[in-house]
Design an enzyme around this catalytic site. Structure first.
Site, PDB file in Angstrom:
ATOM      1  N   CYS A 125       0.853  -1.180   0.000  1.00 35.32           N
ATOM      2  CA  CYS A 125       0.000   0.000   0.000  1.00 35.32           C
ATOM      3  C   CYS A 125       0.893   1.236   0.000  1.00 35.32           C
ATOM      4  O   CYS A 125       2.065   1.164   0.338  1.00 35.32           O
ATOM      5  CB  CYS A 125      -0.845   0.025   1.257  1.00 35.32           C
ATOM      6  SG  CYS A 125      -1.772  -1.487   1.472  1.00 35.32           S
ATOM      7  N   LYS A 178       3.041  -2.645  -7.367  1.00 36.47           N
ATOM      8  CA  LYS A 178       4.417  -2.545  -7.857  1.00 36.47           C
ATOM      9  C   LYS A 178       5.425  -3.294  -6.995  1.00 36.47           C
ATOM     10  O   LYS A 178       6.354  -3.884  -7.509  1.00 36.47           O
ATOM     11  CB  LYS A 178       4.811  -1.075  -7.971  1.00 36.47           C
ATOM     12  CG  LYS A 178       6.147  -0.842  -8.650  1.00 36.47           C
ATOM     13  CD  LYS A 178       6.123  -1.267 -10.089  1.00 36.47           C
ATOM     14  CE  LYS A 178       7.488  -1.282 -10.725  1.00 36.47           C
ATOM     15  NZ  LYS A 178       7.511  -2.194 -11.872  1.00 36.47           N
TER      16      LYS A 178
HETATM   17  C1  F6R Z   1       5.752  -8.658 -13.124  1.00 37.83           C
HETATM   18  C2  F6R Z   1       6.145  -7.985 -11.907  1.00 37.83           C
HETATM   19  C3  F6R Z   1       6.264  -8.793 -10.659  1.00 37.83           C
HETATM   20  C4  F6R Z   1       7.581  -8.425  -9.940  1.00 37.83           C
HETATM   21  C5  F6R Z   1       7.660  -9.157  -8.583  1.00 37.83           C
HETATM   22  C6  F6R Z   1       8.964  -8.887  -7.875  1.00 37.83           C
HETATM   23  O1  F6R Z   1       5.645  -7.772 -14.178  1.00 37.83           O
HETATM   24  O2  F6R Z   1       6.369  -6.823 -11.908  1.00 37.83           O
HETATM   25  O3  F6R Z   1       6.205 -10.145 -10.917  1.00 37.83           O
HETATM   26  O4  F6R Z   1       8.641  -8.792 -10.764  1.00 37.83           O
HETATM   27  O5  F6R Z   1       6.599  -8.758  -7.774  1.00 37.83           O
HETATM   28  O6  F6R Z   1       9.141  -7.527  -7.645  1.00 37.83           O
HETATM   29  P1  F6R Z   1      10.567  -6.952  -7.295  1.00 37.83           P
HETATM   30  O7  F6R Z   1      11.414  -7.122  -8.509  1.00 37.83           O
HETATM   31  O8  F6R Z   1      10.333  -5.518  -6.959  1.00 37.83           O
HETATM   32  O9  F6R Z   1      11.093  -7.748  -6.151  1.00 37.83           O
END
Ligand code: F6R
Length: 592
Positions: A2, A587
């Protein structure tokens, strides 16, 4: 995950709080709310849906001097107004916003006979505060936090103290800074106007007033918050001439790969590693989630091929519970765009406790993960705002590629490091040359899509399938092409389309067998191939030629991946969906 904001200071328009929160919409957008003191009254305004819905309920020019805001991605309780933050205790005394997850919330609810309007763990905490009779507000917050299990970044208001925002942190990120007009708090420092900002340590609590910041440890001993300098501030994203961040970010890939090549000199790597990190390493283990896991698979492929060191990638969410063996001579690489993904952080902490060597490969040098490892490899993707990862994935693969070549030299192999890097630059050029118009015309209208490949093309298919499903909402699966006949063929029919990646001529024959298996079950096929004329087209089989001439086989996946990102993007747009804010996604996922 969030988004959280808070402000206390000079009288200001509520629009400042709203637009501060809007910057965090990428962290969750299924509901949002603000709570503030407007000089005379306390107000709490909430809405389900994205923040535009909240905006219609606000008078943006209304004045306030102390307020908190939250944009939610539901992990605990459905998307209803009662579960939208801020949550308020029964008597109205405590107002709370929360990022994280309280694992023993139900148990506390039963023990203290707490009644709630909704069904979030956060509302239970607000009510638990009310159950505490003795002590100051700070002591009550300390006592409540000491009973909680899980992760939290809390901002808390007390109805009777309109000049103070309470703050508590464990595992979830929360930062604050001093600006000209007042003090700002946020779960992401991108909201801050200044480069300098502060953070708390786990289990700290504190409060922020117009002219005072006080941070305490769990024993209420006053401590100094940790100071940070935001390095990438100038690069913070806006959409520029593009309609969506996702398109802009895909298009930034070539320039970012160039940047990686410029930064990653041998000298640079030597400075980062200081000594030979590979000495005595017998196994390289790469851990990440989602796209980061997929880039880890590519990294492991590069390592095995070039170094002949056993290398594997693991899903962080599975690693801890799958009884993995950790040895002293393991080297762990943690991959994360955000550096805040809870599952990956937990694995990193566990591995560090066991004394293994760790490297963090991330886009955010100020992130929790970067702070946990002494060796950090930046991926130089620049801010990635669209929820679906695009350029960050490609940058992770590019850094893995360079790291492989560097490791190869460390192992005593004679290679021209700079020449190897040049191959990435050629790939960057090919990516720039991708024909968007042609890709836009590849419309995938069917019930289910299969992404198929072999070897490194299978890894690309995994990423392509994830990207496709997350923004088009079409049921998409990925399968190694040779594995089709072991079960998955059962669901191939005339309502399916199979997209097959083919970057290696050697594997052509095996891939064509797969095409045959699919078409004989009436499935439609599109082969995306780096070779012309290899695939015989028919009413069931189409082929798309991806120009990879002059590319090394190791850098081809980058071009295939960007092709797949465009494909997902254009099919998402054709379905009238917003690629920047796909449903049920955020994200960075800061809960396990
Ligand atoms: C797919 C996507 C997610 C992230 C995952 C890991 O497009 O964005 O699968 O890759 O949640 O996130 P990070 O890289 O921030 O650990």
């Amino acid at each position: 995950m969030c988004g959280i904001v808070g402000y206390i200071g000079k009288e200001n328009e509520i629009s400042t709080l709203f637009y501060g929160l809007k910057k965090l919409e990428y962290r969750g957008y299924d509901s949002s709310g603000l709570a503030f003191f407007n000089g005379k009254n306390f107000k709490c305004v909430k809405s389900v849906g994205n923040m535009d819905r909240l905006k219609t309920k606000l008078n943006l020019s209304e004045k306030f001097s102390c307020g908190i805001g939250h944009t939610r991605w539901a992990t605990n309780g459905a998307v209803i107004l009662e579960n939208t933050h801020p949550v308020i205790s029964q008597s109205g005394e405590w107002i709370l916003i929360h990022n994280g997850i309280i694992e023993n919330a139900e148990e506390l609810k039963q023990r203290y006979k707490i009644e709630t309007l909704g069904n979030t763990d956060s509302e239970i905490v607000a009510n638990l505060l009310e159950k505490k009779i003795a002590g100051s507000s700070l002591e009550k917050i300390r006592d409540v936090c000491s009973e909680l299990k899980g992760s939290w970044a809390f901002l808390i208001l007390n109805r009777n103290e309109e000049n103070r925002i309470y703050i508590a942190k464990r595992k979830s990120p929360i930062y604050f800074c001093d600006s000209e007009s007042g003090k700002l708090i946020s779960s992401d420092p991108i909201c801050f106007p200044s480069k300098e900002y502060f953070s708390m340590y786990d289990n700290n609590i504190g409060f922020i007033e117009k002219d005072k910041i006080a941070v305490y440890d769990a024993n209420l001993k006053l401590i100094s918050p940790k100071k940070y300098i935001f390095k990438n501030k100038e690069e913070l994203g806006n959409k520029g001439k593009y309609e969506h961040f996702m398109l802009k970010e895909i298009k930034e890939t070539p320039e970012r790969i160039n940047k990686i090549c410029e930064k990653y000199t041998e000298d640079y790597l030597e400075k980062i590693f200081k000594k030979n990190i590979l000495s005595s390493v017998k196994f390289i283990k790469i851990i990440g989630c989602g796209s980061a896991y997929h880039s880890g698979l590519m990294g492991a492929y590069y390592f095995r091929k070039n170094l002949r060191i056993e290398s594997e990638a693991y899903l962080a969410s599975e690693y801890k519970s799958s009884r993995q063996v950790i040895n002293k001579d393991d080297l762990f690489i943690f991959v994360s765009q955000s550096g805040e993904t809870a599952d990956t952080i937990e694995c990193l902490k566990m591995v560090r406790r066991r004394g293994a060597k760790t490297i963090v490969l991330t886009n955010v040098l100020e992130s929790s993960m970067a702070k946990l490892s002494s060796v950090v490899l930046p991926i130089y993707a620049g801010p990635e705002i669209a929820v679906a990862s695009t350029k960050a994935y490609s940058c992770q693969v590019a850094v893995f590629y360079i790291l492989t070549k560097y490791f190869k030299k460390l192992l005593g192999e004679e290679i021209d490091f700079e020449k190897e890097k040049d191959k990435l630059l050629v790939a960057a050029e090919k990516i720039s040359d991708l024909n968007e118009e042609e890709i836009q015309n590849i419309s995938i209208c069917c019930e289910k899509v299969f992404f198929l490949g072999k070897g490194k093309d299978y890894i690309t298919s995994l990423e392509a399938s994830l990207k496709f499903k997350e923004i088009t909402y079409i049921n998409s699966q990925c399968c190694p092409i040779g594995e089709l006949k072991h079960g998955s063929l059962a669901v191939i029919d005339d309502c399916s389309k199979s997209l097959i990646f083919l970057s290696s001529k050697k594997l052509g024959k095996k891939v064509l067998n797969g095409v045959h298996e699919i078409t004989s079950r009436k499935g439609k096929v599109l082969v995306i191939s780096a070779f012309q004329g290899l695939v015989k087209t028919s009413d069931k089989v189409e082929s798309y030629f991806l120009n990879c001439r002059g590319l090394s086989s190791e850098t081809m996946p980058l071009v295939f991946t960007v092709f797949a990102q465009y494909l997902a993007y254009f099919n998402c747009i054709a379905r009238n969906l917003n690629p920047d804010q796909p449903r049920n996604l955020a994200k960075s996922v800061t809960v396990e």
